[in-house]
Write a protein that holds these residues in place. Structure first.
Motif, PDB file in Angstrom:
ATOM      1  N   THR A 142      56.130   3.607 -91.545  1.00 48.58           N
ATOM      2  CA  THR A 142      56.626   4.782 -90.810  1.00 48.58           C
ATOM      3  C   THR A 142      57.145   4.426 -89.422  1.00 48.58           C
ATOM      4  O   THR A 142      57.557   5.317 -88.679  1.00 48.58           O
ATOM      5  N   SER A 143      57.136   3.155 -89.068  1.00 48.56           N
ATOM      6  CA  SER A 143      57.498   2.733 -87.711  1.00 48.56           C
ATOM      7  C   SER A 143      58.845   3.288 -87.257  1.00 48.56           C
ATOM      8  O   SER A 143      58.970   3.755 -86.130  1.00 48.56           O
ATOM      9  N   ASP A 144      59.841   3.216 -88.123  1.00 47.92           N
ATOM     10  CA  ASP A 144      61.199   3.613 -87.747  1.00 47.92           C
ATOM     11  C   ASP A 144      61.708   4.817 -88.523  1.00 47.92           C
ATOM     12  O   ASP A 144      62.923   5.052 -88.563  1.00 47.92           O
ATOM     13  N   LEU A 145      60.820   5.571 -89.146  1.00 45.30           N
ATOM     14  CA  LEU A 145      61.232   6.735 -89.926  1.00 45.30           C
ATOM     15  C   LEU A 145      60.682   8.008 -89.303  1.00 45.30           C
ATOM     16  O   LEU A 145      59.569   8.018 -88.780  1.00 45.30           O
ATOM     17  N   ASP A 146      61.464   9.081 -89.388  1.00 45.57           N
ATOM     18  CA  ASP A 146      60.915  10.376 -88.999  1.00 45.57           C
ATOM     19  C   ASP A 146      60.158  10.945 -90.201  1.00 45.57           C
ATOM     20  O   ASP A 146      60.132  10.351 -91.284  1.00 45.57           O
ATOM     21  N   ILE A 147      59.536  12.090 -90.001  1.00 45.19           N
ATOM     22  CA  ILE A 147      58.700  12.670 -91.057  1.00 45.19           C
ATOM     23  C   ILE A 147      59.499  12.891 -92.335  1.00 45.19           C
ATOM     24  O   ILE A 147      59.056  12.528 -93.425  1.00 45.19           O
ATOM     25  N   GLN A 148      60.689  13.462 -92.214  1.00 45.44           N
ATOM     26  CA  GLN A 148      61.488  13.725 -93.409  1.00 45.44           C
ATOM     27  C   GLN A 148      61.905  12.436 -94.106  1.00 45.44           C
ATOM     28  O   GLN A 148      61.948  12.376 -95.335  1.00 45.44           O
ATOM     29  N   GLY A 149      62.178  11.397 -93.341  1.00 43.57           N
ATOM     30  CA  GLY A 149      62.507  10.098 -93.933  1.00 43.57           C
ATOM     31  C   GLY A 149      61.352   9.533 -94.747  1.00 43.57           C
ATOM     32  O   GLY A 149      61.556   8.966 -95.822  1.00 43.57           O
ATOM     33  N   VAL A 150      60.135   9.711 -94.240  1.00 38.21           N
ATOM     34  CA  VAL A 150      58.952   9.245 -94.969  1.00 38.21           C
ATOM     35  C   VAL A 150      58.787  10.056 -96.251  1.00 38.21           C
ATOM     36  O   VAL A 150      58.554   9.503 -97.332  1.00 38.21           O
ATOM     37  N   VAL A 151      58.930  11.371 -96.138  1.00 36.73           N
ATOM     38  CA  VAL A 151      58.807  12.243 -97.323  1.00 36.73           C
ATOM     39  C   VAL A 151      59.842  11.851 -98.371  1.00 36.73           C
ATOM     40  O   VAL A 151      59.517  11.720 -99.555  1.00 36.73           O
ATOM     41  N   ASN A 152      61.080  11.652 -97.950  1.00 36.79           N
ATOM     42  CA  ASN A 152      62.135  11.285 -98.895  1.00 36.79           C
ATOM     43  C   ASN A 152      61.801   9.984 -99.622  1.00 36.79           C
ATOM     44  O   ASN A 152      62.010   9.866-100.828  1.00 36.79           O
ATOM     45  N   LYS A 153      61.268   9.025 -98.876  1.00 39.09           N
ATOM     46  CA  LYS A 153      60.923   7.737 -99.488  1.00 39.09           C
ATOM     47  C   LYS A 153      59.786   7.902-100.509  1.00 39.09           C
ATOM     48  O   LYS A 153      59.835   7.338-101.596  1.00 39.09           O
ATOM     49  N   ILE A 154      58.779   8.692-100.163  1.00 36.63           N
ATOM     50  CA  ILE A 154      57.663   8.910-101.084  1.00 36.63           C
ATOM     51  C   ILE A 154      58.149   9.590-102.363  1.00 36.63           C
ATOM     52  O   ILE A 154      57.826   9.153-103.472  1.00 36.63           O
ATOM     53  N   VAL A 155      58.918  10.647-102.214  1.00 44.76           N
ATOM     54  CA  VAL A 155      59.414  11.378-103.385  1.00 44.76           C
ATOM     55  C   VAL A 155      60.263  10.462-104.260  1.00 44.76           C
ATOM     56  O   VAL A 155      60.112  10.432-105.482  1.00 44.76           O
ATOM     57  N   SER A 156      61.122   9.694-103.635  1.00 52.25           N
ATOM     58  CA  SER A 156      61.994   8.785-104.380  1.00 52.25           C
ATOM     59  C   SER A 156      61.198   7.683-105.086  1.00 52.25           C
ATOM     60  O   SER A 156      61.404   7.418-106.273  1.00 52.25           O
ATOM     61  N   GLU A 157      60.291   7.064-104.378  1.00 53.86           N
ATOM     62  CA  GLU A 157      59.545   5.933-104.923  1.00 53.86           C
ATOM     63  C   GLU A 157      58.554   6.340-106.013  1.00 53.86           C
ATOM     64  O   GLU A 157      58.329   5.595-106.956  1.00 53.86           O
ATOM     65  N   GLU A 162      59.737  17.433-112.118  1.00 51.10           N
ATOM     66  CA  GLU A 162      59.856  18.888-112.086  1.00 51.10           C
ATOM     67  C   GLU A 162      58.529  19.619-112.257  1.00 51.10           C
ATOM     68  O   GLU A 162      58.395  20.759-111.873  1.00 51.10           O
ATOM     69  N   SER A 163      57.536  18.974-112.829  1.00 45.57           N
ATOM     70  CA  SER A 163      56.250  19.636-113.029  1.00 45.57           C
ATOM     71  C   SER A 163      55.367  19.541-111.783  1.00 45.57           C
ATOM     72  O   SER A 163      54.205  19.890-111.812  1.00 45.57           O
ATOM     73  N   HIS A 164      55.952  19.070-110.690  1.00 47.18           N
ATOM     74  CA  HIS A 164      55.244  18.979-109.421  1.00 47.18           C
ATOM     75  C   HIS A 164      54.045  18.030-109.463  1.00 47.18           C
ATOM     76  O   HIS A 164      52.994  18.324-108.927  1.00 47.18           O
ATOM     77  N   SER A 165      54.238  16.929-110.154  1.00 42.95           N
ATOM     78  CA  SER A 165      53.179  15.945-110.148  1.00 42.95           C
ATOM     79  C   SER A 165      53.796  14.565-109.993  1.00 42.95           C
ATOM     80  O   SER A 165      54.963  14.361-110.305  1.00 42.95           O
ATOM     81  N   PHE A 166      53.008  13.661-109.492  1.00 42.89           N
ATOM     82  CA  PHE A 166      53.431  12.277-109.373  1.00 42.89           C
ATOM     83  C   PHE A 166      52.794  11.502-110.501  1.00 42.89           C
ATOM     84  O   PHE A 166      51.574  11.488-110.625  1.00 42.89           O
ATOM     85  N   PRO A 167      53.600  10.881-111.320  1.00 49.17           N
ATOM     86  CA  PRO A 167      52.991  10.077-112.385  1.00 49.17           C
ATOM     87  C   PRO A 167      52.238   8.893-111.773  1.00 49.17           C
ATOM     88  O   PRO A 167      52.651   8.363-110.761  1.00 49.17           O
ATOM     89  N   LYS A 168      51.137   8.546-112.367  1.00 47.45           N
ATOM     90  CA  LYS A 168      50.416   7.356-111.912  1.00 47.45           C
ATOM     91  C   LYS A 168      51.302   6.146-112.116  1.00 47.45           C
ATOM     92  O   LYS A 168      51.977   6.010-113.121  1.00 47.45           O
TER      93      LYS A 168
END
Length: 170
Positions: A142-157, A162-168
């Protein structure tokens, strides 16, 4: 400590239509005491027991983003509880950035209430870093990312679906 767990957790929950629980806030609600007061009056060991009990109560909640305190990894059973139900995201940052964020925060961090907070932070990181790395399904710097940048990376990675869950992650 200072990586943005609470702010990112709230934003991630909002972006993914999930619930959000901040573990430290839940502990404050449950005990009626500030975290710093628990540390000073009952000690770190007592706080860690309360933390583990509270985590056990909330870890089974479906479709929930949980922001855990940085010390949650000190108890292996906490990590095991989370691993059974969730993807664990480690938010990292350069030590100097973590220290700056924490010292500029209005929240008092009990483990940094010492003469030399920089040394204390270094000691915490040395002890916890291997635990964070072992527990994490995903690490985001998170050193060089704003909050939305971190969120985008988490969602992408984590391939949020669509079922609002993260697969293991296997």
């Amino acid at each position: 400590m200072g990586a943005g767990k609470s702010a990112v957790g709230r934003a991630l929950a909002a972006a993914t239509a999930m619930d959000f629980v901040d573990l430290d806030s839940r502990i404050r609600q449950k005990t009626g005491k500030a975290i710093s007061l628990i540390f000073s009056s009952e000690g770190e060991a007592a706080f860690r027991r309360i933390e583990s009990d509270t985590l056990s109560e909330i870890a089974g909640s479906a479709n929930t983003v949980i922001a855990c305190g940085g010390g949650v990894v000190l108890d292996r059973s906490n990590v095991e509880i989370l691993k059974r139900r969730a993807a664990i995201v480690y938010l990292s940052a350069a030590p100097s950035i973590l220290l700056r964020r924490v010292l500029n925060s209005p929240e008092r961090r009990p483990l940094l209430q010492v003469v030399d907070p920089a040394s204390a932070m270094d000691g915490l990181l040395k002890r916890r870093l291997p635990l964070y790395q072992a527990a994490a399904d995903l690490t985001v710097d998170t050193s060089d990312l704003d909050i939305q940048g971190v969120v985008n990376k988490i969602v992408s990675e984590l391939k949020f679906n669509e079922s609002h869950s993260f697969p293991k992650q296997d």
